[in-house]
Scaffold this motif. Structure first.
Motif, PDB file in Angstrom:
ATOM      1  N   ASP A   6       0.802  -1.095   0.028  1.00  0.00           N
ATOM      2  CA  ASP A   6      -0.080   0.182  -0.003  1.00  0.00           C
ATOM      3  C   ASP A   6       0.775   1.395  -0.027  1.00  0.00           C
ATOM      4  OD1 ASP A   6       1.049  -0.539   2.506  1.00  0.00           O
ATOM      5  OD2 ASP A   6      -0.937   0.116   3.447  1.00  0.00           O
ATOM      6  N   ASP A   7       2.180   0.995   0.144  1.00  0.00           N
ATOM      7  CA  ASP A   7       2.971   2.278   0.205  1.00  0.00           C
ATOM      8  C   ASP A   7       3.906   2.436  -1.055  1.00  0.00           C
ATOM      9  OD1 ASP A   7       4.733   0.469   0.828  1.00  0.00           O
ATOM     10  OD2 ASP A   7       5.649   1.100   2.396  1.00  0.00           O
ATOM     11  N   GLY A   8       3.483   1.536  -2.070  1.00  0.00           N
ATOM     12  CA  GLY A   8       4.118   1.658  -3.366  1.00  0.00           C
ATOM     13  C   GLY A   8       5.373   0.771  -3.433  1.00  0.00           C
ATOM     14  N   ARG A   9       5.810   0.137  -2.318  1.00  0.00           N
ATOM     15  CA  ARG A   9       6.982  -0.931  -2.476  1.00  0.00           C
ATOM     16  C   ARG A   9       6.681  -2.082  -3.403  1.00  0.00           C
ATOM     17  NH1 ARG A   9       8.598  -2.593   1.689  1.00  0.00           N
ATOM     18  NH2 ARG A   9       6.880  -2.017   3.170  1.00  0.00           N
ATOM     19  N   PRO A  10       7.519  -3.047  -4.022  1.00  0.00           N
ATOM     20  CA  PRO A  10       7.215  -4.170  -4.261  1.00  0.00           C
ATOM     21  C   PRO A  10       6.784  -4.942  -3.302  1.00  0.00           C
ATOM     22  CG  PRO A  10       9.447  -3.325  -5.340  1.00  0.00           C
ATOM     23  CD  PRO A  10       8.968  -2.273  -4.147  1.00  0.00           C
ATOM     24  N   LEU A  11       5.698  -5.716  -3.622  1.00  0.00           N
ATOM     25  CA  LEU A  11       5.227  -6.583  -2.392  1.00  0.00           C
ATOM     26  C   LEU A  11       6.203  -7.636  -2.229  1.00  0.00           C
ATOM     27  CD1 LEU A  11       2.541  -7.180  -0.828  1.00  0.00           C
ATOM     28  CD2 LEU A  11       1.814  -8.570  -2.791  1.00  0.00           C
ATOM     29  N   ASP A  12       6.670  -7.910  -0.942  1.00  0.00           N
ATOM     30  CA  ASP A  12       7.433  -8.713  -0.464  1.00  0.00           C
ATOM     31  C   ASP A  12       6.950  -9.839   0.665  1.00  0.00           C
ATOM     32  OD1 ASP A  12       7.511  -7.292   1.793  1.00  0.00           O
ATOM     33  OD2 ASP A  12       9.732  -6.919   1.767  1.00  0.00           O
ATOM     34  N   GLU A  13       5.702  -9.389   0.892  1.00  0.00           N
ATOM     35  CA  GLU A  13       5.134 -10.421   1.727  1.00  0.00           C
ATOM     36  C   GLU A  13       3.382 -10.310   1.367  1.00  0.00           C
ATOM     37  OE1 GLU A  13       5.644 -10.961   6.440  1.00  0.00           O
ATOM     38  OE2 GLU A  13       4.580  -9.050   5.964  1.00  0.00           O
ATOM     39  N   LEU A  14       2.946 -11.603   1.568  1.00  0.00           N
ATOM     40  CA  LEU A  14       1.494 -11.556   1.444  1.00  0.00           C
ATOM     41  C   LEU A  14       0.980 -12.149   2.862  1.00  0.00           C
ATOM     42  CD1 LEU A  14      -0.859 -11.508  -0.657  1.00  0.00           C
ATOM     43  CD2 LEU A  14      -0.717 -13.914  -0.886  1.00  0.00           C
ATOM     44  N   ALA A  15       0.420 -11.021   3.598  1.00  0.00           N
ATOM     45  CA  ALA A  15      -0.074 -11.435   4.953  1.00  0.00           C
ATOM     46  C   ALA A  15      -1.234 -12.024   4.851  1.00  0.00           C
ATOM     47  CB  ALA A  15      -0.164  -9.995   5.731  1.00  0.00           C
ATOM     48  N   LEU A  16      -1.475 -13.352   5.346  1.00  0.00           N
ATOM     49  CA  LEU A  16      -2.530 -14.206   5.155  1.00  0.00           C
ATOM     50  C   LEU A  16      -2.738 -14.628   6.814  1.00  0.00           C
ATOM     51  CD1 LEU A  16      -2.377 -15.770   1.970  1.00  0.00           C
ATOM     52  CD2 LEU A  16      -3.953 -14.149   2.392  1.00  0.00           C
ATOM     53  N   ALA A  17      -4.118 -14.696   7.365  1.00  0.00           N
ATOM     54  CA  ALA A  17      -4.220 -15.491   8.550  1.00  0.00           C
ATOM     55  C   ALA A  17      -5.325 -16.568   8.114  1.00  0.00           C
ATOM     56  CB  ALA A  17      -4.785 -14.550   9.605  1.00  0.00           C
ATOM     57  N   GLN A  18      -5.074 -17.669   8.744  1.00  0.00           N
ATOM     58  CA  GLN A  18      -5.734 -18.865   8.536  1.00  0.00           C
ATOM     59  C   GLN A  18      -6.938 -18.786   9.494  1.00  0.00           C
ATOM     60  OE1 GLN A  18      -3.884 -22.894   7.886  1.00  0.00           O
ATOM     61  NE2 GLN A  18      -5.405 -23.672   8.719  1.00  0.00           N
ATOM     62  N   ARG A  19      -8.126 -18.761   9.105  1.00  0.00           N
ATOM     63  CA  ARG A  19      -9.251 -18.674   9.819  1.00  0.00           C
ATOM     64  C   ARG A  19     -10.320 -19.624   9.668  1.00  0.00           C
ATOM     65  NH1 ARG A  19      -9.502 -13.212  11.859  1.00  0.00           N
ATOM     66  NH2 ARG A  19      -7.402 -12.875  12.540  1.00  0.00           N
ATOM     67  N   PRO A  20     -10.873 -20.527  10.333  1.00  0.00           N
ATOM     68  CA  PRO A  20     -10.229 -20.695  11.852  1.00  0.00           C
ATOM     69  C   PRO A  20      -9.036 -21.408  11.737  1.00  0.00           C
ATOM     70  CG  PRO A  20     -11.952 -22.278  11.334  1.00  0.00           C
ATOM     71  CD  PRO A  20     -12.056 -21.509  10.008  1.00  0.00           C
ATOM     72  N   ALA A  21      -8.441 -21.492  12.851  1.00  0.00           N
ATOM     73  CA  ALA A  21      -7.120 -22.255  12.725  1.00  0.00           C
ATOM     74  C   ALA A  21      -7.038 -23.636  12.328  1.00  0.00           C
ATOM     75  CB  ALA A  21      -6.438 -22.318  14.216  1.00  0.00           C
ATOM     76  N   ASP A  22      -8.095 -24.359  12.224  1.00  0.00           N
ATOM     77  CA  ASP A  22      -8.194 -25.580  11.562  1.00  0.00           C
ATOM     78  C   ASP A  22      -8.986 -25.737  10.356  1.00  0.00           C
ATOM     79  OD1 ASP A  22     -10.713 -25.226  12.743  1.00  0.00           O
ATOM     80  OD2 ASP A  22     -10.822 -27.308  13.482  1.00  0.00           O
ATOM     81  N   GLY A  23      -9.180 -24.610   9.810  1.00  0.00           N
ATOM     82  CA  GLY A  23      -9.897 -24.342   8.456  1.00  0.00           C
ATOM     83  C   GLY A  23      -8.968 -24.290   7.190  1.00  0.00           C
ATOM     84  N   PRO A  31      -3.256  -4.791   2.981  1.00  0.00           N
ATOM     85  CA  PRO A  31      -3.573  -4.437   1.561  1.00  0.00           C
ATOM     86  C   PRO A  31      -2.331  -4.534   0.810  1.00  0.00           C
ATOM     87  CG  PRO A  31      -3.288  -2.401   2.851  1.00  0.00           C
ATOM     88  CD  PRO A  31      -3.138  -3.450   3.825  1.00  0.00           C
ATOM     89  N   PHE A  32      -2.888  -4.592  -0.650  1.00  0.00           N
ATOM     90  CA  PHE A  32      -1.913  -4.527  -1.669  1.00  0.00           C
ATOM     91  C   PHE A  32      -2.668  -4.195  -2.963  1.00  0.00           C
ATOM     92  CE2 PHE A  32      -2.956  -9.089  -1.898  1.00  0.00           C
ATOM     93  CZ  PHE A  32      -3.095  -9.202  -3.220  1.00  0.00           C
ATOM     94  N   VAL A  33      -1.790  -3.872  -3.927  1.00  0.00           N
ATOM     95  CA  VAL A  33      -2.289  -3.355  -5.312  1.00  0.00           C
ATOM     96  C   VAL A  33      -1.824  -4.404  -6.307  1.00  0.00           C
ATOM     97  CG1 VAL A  33      -0.939  -1.373  -5.309  1.00  0.00           C
ATOM     98  CG2 VAL A  33      -3.027  -1.370  -6.672  1.00  0.00           C
ATOM     99  N   TYR A  43      -5.392  -2.368  -9.377  1.00  0.00           N
ATOM    100  CA  TYR A  43      -6.432  -3.347  -9.012  1.00  0.00           C
ATOM    101  C   TYR A  43      -6.110  -3.416  -7.338  1.00  0.00           C
ATOM    102  CZ  TYR A  43      -8.125  -4.582 -13.491  1.00  0.00           C
ATOM    103  OH  TYR A  43      -8.537  -4.513 -14.846  1.00  0.00           O
ATOM    104  N   PRO A  44      -6.574  -2.358  -6.633  1.00  0.00           N
ATOM    105  CA  PRO A  44      -6.482  -2.547  -5.315  1.00  0.00           C
ATOM    106  C   PRO A  44      -7.194  -3.701  -4.453  1.00  0.00           C
ATOM    107  CG  PRO A  44      -8.121  -0.883  -5.514  1.00  0.00           C
ATOM    108  CD  PRO A  44      -7.547  -1.296  -6.928  1.00  0.00           C
TER     109      PRO A  44
END
Length: 249
Positions: A6-23, A31-33, A43-44
């Motif tokens: 979101d600050d215009g830098r190359p995306l170096d991490e895709l931050a994902l949380a598994q919900r639920p923990a056993d799902g 966010p990213f674009v 495409y935000p």
């Protein structure tokens, strides 16, 4: 790099949380674009509180995970596609044709993004082809259902021609029929050809995969049954009933 934070830098991490923990579903935490190199359009993909993206990443059936994984280089394009391929609030809108064209462009961007991420050309083409087939089925009315049915039938014809050719090589002529039948679709003809012939190639491989996986799943279910566990848990995702409503587990 077309994927940016979101600050215009190359995306170096895709931050994902598994919900639920056993799902099996994931929530985007940052966010990213995506910047489409063809159109230059942005495409935000938002992740503000209350607007987190809920995704299963690439919606690949488990039987073909050996060929195309549900996550990996395709993760960012899949999350972006989940957001921008979502239908408008009123799917019965008189602008259905405009929505179909919009989805066709979003699916094209998905394919471009896959290639930008280094997904092999064939794999990217297959992922694009099958989301496109589902798009036509869902948005193109009767013509879409005909298109979808022809995609499946054409693959069956090619497989049948290949099998029958073991007895008589002349049956291979039958494999040309789907190519001829694809011509009337005009601009959609290349998509139809890819669906027909890739489906024919993948079908035997999926059958072999099923032959390997099914006995193991049966053994798993037997062990669960004998030990007092839940035999249904060997297949995921599944539906758990409780508290008067169902939830995906």
């Amino acid at each position: 790099m077309p994927f940016l934070s979101d600050d215009g830098r190359p995306l170096d991490e895709l931050a994902l949380a598994q919900r639920p923990a056993d799902g099996y579903r994931f929530e985007l935490q940052a966010p990213f674009v995506y910047v489409d190199p063809v159109s230059g359009r942005h495409y935000p993909v938002p992740a503000q509180r209350g607007q987190q993206v809920d995704t299963d990443l690439a919606s690949v059936p488990s039987l073909v995970w050996a060929f195309i994984a549900s996550y990996g280089r395709q993760s960012a394009p899949a999350v972006m596609h989940d957001v921008h391929a979502a239908p408008f609030d009123d799917p019965a809108s008189p602008d259905r044709r405009a929505e179909l064209e919009r989805r066709r462009e979003v699916d094209r961007v998905f394919r471009t993004a896959l290639r930008e991420q280094g997904v092999p050309r064939l794999r990217a083409g297959l992922m694009w082809a099958w989301v496109s087939a589902d798009r036509e089925r869902g948005l193109a009315g009767v013509a879409g259902w005909v298109f979808f049915a022809q995609a499946i039938l054409g693959a069956i014809v090619v497989v049948a021609a290949s099998v029958l050719a073991f007895w008589n090589i002349g049956w291979l002529v039958l494999a040309v029929v789907p190519a001829v039948a694809a011509v009337p679709w005009w601009r959609r003809a290349p998509l139809m050809l890819l669906l027909n012939y890739s489906g024919a190639v993948l079908a035997p491989l999926v059958v072999l995969q099923l032959a390997a996986v099914l006995p193991f799943r049966i053994i798993e279910a037997i062990v669960e049954l004998v030990t007092g566990g839940d035999p249904g848990s060997v297949v995921r995702p599944t539906v758990v009933w409780g508290s008067g409503r169902d939830r995906e587990a």
